[in-house]
Motif scaffolding. Structure first.
Motif, PDB file in Angstrom:
ATOM      1  N   LYS A   1       0.837  -1.196   0.000  1.00  0.00           N
ATOM      2  CA  LYS A   1       0.000   0.000   0.000  1.00  0.00           C
ATOM      3  C   LYS A   1       0.877   1.253   0.000  1.00  0.00           C
ATOM      4  CE  LYS A   1      -3.792   2.442   2.213  1.00  0.00           C
ATOM      5  NZ  LYS A   1      -3.104   3.756   2.106  1.00  0.00           N
ATOM      6  N   GLY A   2       1.987   1.192   0.756  1.00  0.00           N
ATOM      7  CA  GLY A   2       2.909   2.320   0.789  1.00  0.00           C
ATOM      8  C   GLY A   2       3.591   2.569  -0.540  1.00  0.00           C
ATOM      9  N   LYS A   3       3.581   1.555  -1.415  1.00  0.00           N
ATOM     10  CA  LYS A   3       4.184   1.698  -2.737  1.00  0.00           C
ATOM     11  C   LYS A   3       3.138   1.953  -3.819  1.00  0.00           C
ATOM     12  CE  LYS A   3       8.263  -1.001  -1.562  1.00  0.00           C
ATOM     13  NZ  LYS A   3       9.128  -2.170  -1.876  1.00  0.00           N
TER      14      LYS A   3
ATOM     15  N   VAL B   1      -5.023  -2.501  -2.055  1.00  0.00           N
ATOM     16  CA  VAL B   1      -4.907  -3.778  -1.352  1.00  0.00           C
ATOM     17  C   VAL B   1      -6.252  -4.170  -0.748  1.00  0.00           C
ATOM     18  CG1 VAL B   1      -3.724  -5.058   0.468  1.00  0.00           C
ATOM     19  CG2 VAL B   1      -2.484  -3.292  -0.816  1.00  0.00           C
ATOM     20  N   TRP B   2      -6.686  -5.399  -1.058  1.00  0.00           N
ATOM     21  CA  TRP B   2      -7.858  -6.020  -0.443  1.00  0.00           C
ATOM     22  C   TRP B   2      -7.382  -7.196   0.411  1.00  0.00           C
ATOM     23  CZ3 TRP B   2      -7.905  -3.625  -5.018  1.00  0.00           C
ATOM     24  CH2 TRP B   2      -9.028  -2.862  -5.401  1.00  0.00           C
TER      25      TRP B   2
ATOM     26  N   LYS C   1      -8.653  -6.519  13.730  1.00  0.00           N
ATOM     27  CA  LYS C   1      -7.763  -6.286  12.590  1.00  0.00           C
ATOM     28  C   LYS C   1      -8.535  -5.669  11.424  1.00  0.00           C
ATOM     29  CE  LYS C   1      -4.462  -9.175  11.761  1.00  0.00           C
ATOM     30  NZ  LYS C   1      -3.713 -10.394  11.373  1.00  0.00           N
ATOM     31  N   TYR C   2      -9.745  -6.111  11.221  1.00  0.00           N
ATOM     32  CA  TYR C   2     -10.598  -5.540  10.168  1.00  0.00           C
ATOM     33  C   TYR C   2     -10.723  -4.026  10.333  1.00  0.00           C
ATOM     34  CZ  TYR C   2     -15.070  -4.058   8.148  1.00  0.00           C
ATOM     35  OH  TYR C   2     -16.049  -3.358   7.489  1.00  0.00           O
TER      36      TYR C   2
ATOM     37  N   ASN D   1      -9.330   1.449   8.674  1.00  0.00           N
ATOM     38  CA  ASN D   1      -8.931   2.811   9.052  1.00  0.00           C
ATOM     39  C   ASN D   1      -7.648   3.257   8.365  1.00  0.00           C
ATOM     40  OD1 ASN D   1     -11.120   3.166  10.748  1.00  0.00           O
ATOM     41  ND2 ASN D   1     -10.045   2.441  12.579  1.00  0.00           N
ATOM     42  N   ASP D   2      -6.824   2.288   7.945  1.00  0.00           N
ATOM     43  CA  ASP D   2      -5.564   2.611   7.280  1.00  0.00           C
ATOM     44  C   ASP D   2      -5.678   2.575   5.756  1.00  0.00           C
ATOM     45  OD1 ASP D   2      -4.262   3.039   9.670  1.00  0.00           O
ATOM     46  OD2 ASP D   2      -3.524   0.978   9.836  1.00  0.00           O
ATOM     47  N   GLY D   3      -6.906   2.505   5.252  1.00  0.00           N
ATOM     48  CA  GLY D   3      -7.098   2.605   3.810  1.00  0.00           C
ATOM     49  C   GLY D   3      -6.967   1.310   3.044  1.00  0.00           C
TER      50      GLY D   3
END
Length: 262
Positions: A21-23, A27-28, A36-37, A42-44
């Motif tokens: 995701k940082g790159k 992401v699913w 964790k969900y 919350n982090d996209g």
């Protein structure tokens, strides 16, 4: 922008999700854990709560073509063979309804027998291999565009080998360590997503194999854990797993070639 699906977002999956995701990847992920969900959402990261032991269908986006699927649904020894067959038939069904270009199933070097020998991916004596893992591997390899990565013992971050043997009697200290650092698992997966790696089976293990006793003592000293109370060698088979196949194909240089440096 590339699209990644992670089935079973455990320790490795979560690290990979955040790295990619940082790159810039979309992401699913699926997870069985509500905590964790919510954190991933919350982090996209697009997250779904899903249990492949109970739910046949997953509400995954069928209109998206995934560049890769990383499948880390576990086949554990505590499950029966029937339970594993059931679980992976549901995984097979879910993947049959989506579009993807590459599928990597994360298995374990535990599939190889606990006997003396050096093992690479050409080993095919099915009667000696761990049948529960093979049930999962065969089912997942029957899907298109699929490879299986057999991971060594996973360490890194807060997973420190010596921590698990504090003040205990160690019977496996003479065994070679077939381990791999989390950073190298992520590095190899990322490299494999960037290349046209041929489909097949691949071992992912650090190239050096000190004894488990050496790793326990070194990590206990490094991270200030108590030493084991004693070493009493009993299960001392010399099983060594080699990962030359994938490291040569990817020209990959390990960040942590020895478990003594984890």
């Amino acid at each position: 922008m590339k699209n990644l699906l992670i089935l079973g977002c455990g320790w490795v999956g979560e690290e990979l999700a955040y790295q990619l995701k940082g790159k810039g990847w979309n992401v699913w992920v699926t997870t069985t854990t509500p905590e964790k969900y919510h954190r991933l959402i919350n982090d996209g990261i697009f997250a779904y709560i899903h249990d492949f032991d109970r739910d046949l269908s997953v509400d995954l986006p069928v209109d998206i073509s995934f560049d890769a699927v990383i499948n880390s649904i576990p086949a554990t020894q505590r499950n029966s063979e029937a339970e594993i067959e059931h679980r992976f038939s549901f995984v097979f069904n879910a993947l049959s309804f989506i579009n993807y270009k590459k599928h990597i199933f994360l298995s374990s070097v535990g599939v190889y027998p606990d006997i003396d020998g050096t093992f690479d991916e050409t080993f095919n004596q099915e009667e000696l291999m761990t049948q529960k893992l093979r049930i999962a591997e065969k089912k997942m390899m029957s899907l298109p565009f699929s490879s299986t990565f057999r991971l060594g013992g996973l360490f890194g971050k807060n997973r420190i080998f010596g921590k698990y043997f504090q003040d205990k009697v160690v019977t496996t200290g003479d065994q070679p360590a077939n381990f791999i650092h989390l950073d190298d698992v992520i590095g190899i997966i990322e490299r494999s997503l960037e290349t046209n790696l041929p489909i097949g089976y691949y071992n992912l293990v650090a190239p050096e194999h000190p004894s488990k006793k050496e790793v326990i003592l070194k990590s206990a000293q490094k991270y200030m854990y108590s030493y084991p109370s004693s070493f009493d060698p009993k299960d001392s088979f010399q099983k060594v797993i080699v990962a030359d196949k994938i490291t040569n194909l990817l020209n990959y240089q390990f960040k942590y070639p020895s478990p003594l440096d984890f």
